[in-house]
Design an enzyme around this catalytic site. Structure first.
Site, PDB file in Angstrom:
ATOM      1  N   PRO A 269      12.475 -18.796  19.766  1.00 39.02           N
ATOM      2  CG  PRO A 269      14.927 -17.672  20.374  1.00 39.02           C
ATOM      3  CD  PRO A 269      12.785 -18.122  20.631  1.00 39.02           C
ATOM      4  CG  ASP A 445      13.640 -20.695  24.064  1.00 36.54           C
ATOM      5  OD1 ASP A 445      14.345 -19.983  23.418  1.00 36.54           O
ATOM      6  OD2 ASP A 445      12.494 -20.534  24.649  1.00 36.54           O
ATOM      7  CG  HIS A 446      20.194 -20.072  20.983  1.00 32.51           C
ATOM      8  ND1 HIS A 446      20.495 -19.861  21.757  1.00 32.51           N
ATOM      9  CD2 HIS A 446      20.295 -20.793  19.569  1.00 32.51           C
ATOM     10  CE1 HIS A 446      22.140 -19.936  21.069  1.00 32.51           C
ATOM     11  NE2 HIS A 446      21.717 -20.874  20.112  1.00 32.51           N
ATOM     12  NE  ARG A 447      12.474 -17.288  23.996  1.00 34.98           N
ATOM     13  CZ  ARG A 447      11.225 -17.341  24.609  1.00 34.98           C
ATOM     14  NH1 ARG A 447      10.693 -16.237  24.231  1.00 34.98           N
ATOM     15  NH2 ARG A 447      10.602 -18.194  24.513  1.00 34.98           N
TER      16      ARG A 447
END
Length: 475
Positions: A269, A445-447
């Site tokens: 994401p 990476d938004h994680r």
């Protein structure tokens, strides 16, 4: 009695499952030594010369040039032993020596057991036994030797090889004589493109320096040959569209890139933030550093300075030097920084890797970036030089574009994109001035982090570009 041994395509590392035969380096009937390169193959990552772990006479080759072979598929068979490798007339004359070995041009020999005790296994160049290879030499086996080798090949590998030897087709002793004069081509990729499309290189006039034949010359020849052929076909069915269509297989490097990009977009994401930056100060700092080194000192590249800034930023924001273990549902932060950089080549997009970039100076980074760039252009990068990056730097400004939204190089957590540097009106110290401006874009990476961390990283990079002295605060 000769023993025929089969050599299969070895595992070339990093999960590669296939390779394309680019060029055979030996002929059927030729004597090879242990660890002598016998074929040049192209994987999705690099061009590799594959050495043979056996010494003896080549009795069969598997796969034509341009054909893809799977790892573990047969490459060639070698007749190991005195009967299969002794030169014509040697048996019974004593000229081959008491041990029946094959003497090379320097007098060194291949042992009767064919180097069974000297084999190095299915290895890559430089990782074999370490013994210097004997000079290659073609031999014309005696009828008894040819029959012995043929019988062994038929019993061991019959039906597998494109060039398998049978009693009706004895070991070939001599290759066809090549046409006189060298062909002005350096790149093996250009040779392969010509071979795949039936272009005779000797008929082309190269547009490169000193008549060097370039990829563009071959592509023009292919287009010129295709146009009359298409118009000359009587009663040919009309194409589905006016312009027709060309189907290009997604294999090799292009296939790997496609799979990796798809996986990145499918699993990660990602989000992108960007900022316009005044790079006038960075350019001035580079000029001063190169001037201080003197005229003979290696020059520091702009990409090296950007890489140095990235390593400093990652030290402050280690969340971005990471990857996500989806199976364990864990974020894995990495202590060492291996910076990859996107490089466009004739083979497509590759990402060479600068190892331990965090421990390198600007001079060291510049030297290594230059070395890897040269290797990328001539296709000599090894698989190890194309894997293991933890953060990627993408300078797409060289293509004349200002911005982009980079796709993360899976399984990394971030990529920094750099646009072209162009003069633009800019407010500097309260006044309007013409400054050298670029755009920086960070895809992350938004994680692994939220926008605050990504914004802090990007802002720190921008501050270092605008005022390189900011780097000194952390020294």
């Amino acid at each position: 009695m000769a023993e025929v041994k089969e050599f299969t395509l070895p595992d070339l590392g990093e999960g590669l499952t296939e390779a394309e035969v680019v060029r055979w380096l030996v002929e059927v009937g030729e004597v090879v030594a242990v660890d002598q390169p016998v074929v040049e193959v192209e994987t999705a990552k690099a061009m590799v010369e594959v050495p043979c772990p056996y010494g003896g006479v080549v009795t069969a080759r598997y796969g034509a040039e341009g054909e893809e072979l799977a790892v573990g598929a047969p490459l060639l068979t070698v007749a190991v032993g005195a009967d299969a490798s002794a030169p014509a007339g040697a048996q019974g004359s004593g000229s081959g020596g008491a041990d029946g070995g094959v003497a090379d041009a320097d007098g060194a020999g291949v042992a009767e057991d064919g180097g069974a005790g000297e084999t190095s296994g299915a290895v890559l160049v430089g990782y074999g036994t370490g013994a210097p290879p004997a000079r290659r030499r073609r031999v014309r086996p005696t009828p008894a030797a040819a029959a012995a080798a043929a019988g062994q090949v038929n019993g061991v590998a019959s039906g597998h090889g494109r060039y398998a030897v049978t009693p009706e087709a004895p070991v070939r002793a001599e290759a066809a004589e090549p046409a006189p004069g060298p062909v002005p081509v350096i790149s093996p990729l250009v040779r392969r493109l010509a071979r795949q499309n039936g272009v005779e290189l000797r008929t082309l006039t190269g547009s490169g320096p000193d008549g060097l034949i370039l990829r563009a010359d071959v592509e023009r020849a292919i287009g010129a040959a295709a146009a009359p052929a298409a118009s000359a076909e009587p009663g040919a069915a009309a194409p589905a569209a006016d312009a027709g269509e060309v189907r290009i297989p997604l294999r090799g490097l292009r296939g790997v890139v496609a799979d990796k990009m798809s996986r990145s977009r499918r699993e990660i994401p990602e989000a992108t933030c960007w900022v316009d930056v005044d790079a006038t100060g960075l350019l001035a700092a580079r000029r001063a550093m190169n001037a201080a080194g003197g005229p003979d000192a290696p020059k520091i590249s702009l990409l090296a300075l950007l890489a140095r800034i990235c390593t400093a930023a990652l030290a402050r924001y280690p969340e971005l030097n990471a990857r996500v273990d989806t199976d364990a549902r864990e974020i894995v932060r990495l202590e060492r920084v291996h910076i990859g950089f996107a490089a466009q080549t004739d083979r497509g997009l590759v990402v060479p890797v600068v190892r331990d970039a965090h421990a390198r100076s600007a001079e060291s980074l510049s030297e290594e970036l230059g070395r890897l760039t040269g290797a990328a252009r001539d296709g000599s990068l090894t698989p190890g030089e194309l894997t293991g990056s933890t953060f990627t730097l993408n300078n797409y400004g060289v293509f004349g574009v200002d911005g982009s939204t980079p796709i993360i190089n899976h399984p990394e957590a971030a990529m920094l994109g750099v646009g072209r540097i162009v003069p633009k009106p800019w407010v500097h110290e309260g006044e309007l001035a013409v400054r050298q401006v670029t755009q920086l874009a960070l895809t992350f990476d938004h994680r692994v982090c939220d926008g605050g961390v990504a914004g802090g990283f990007l802002r720190y990079v921008a501050d270092c570009v605008e005022q390189p002295a900011v780097l000194l605060r952390g020294v």
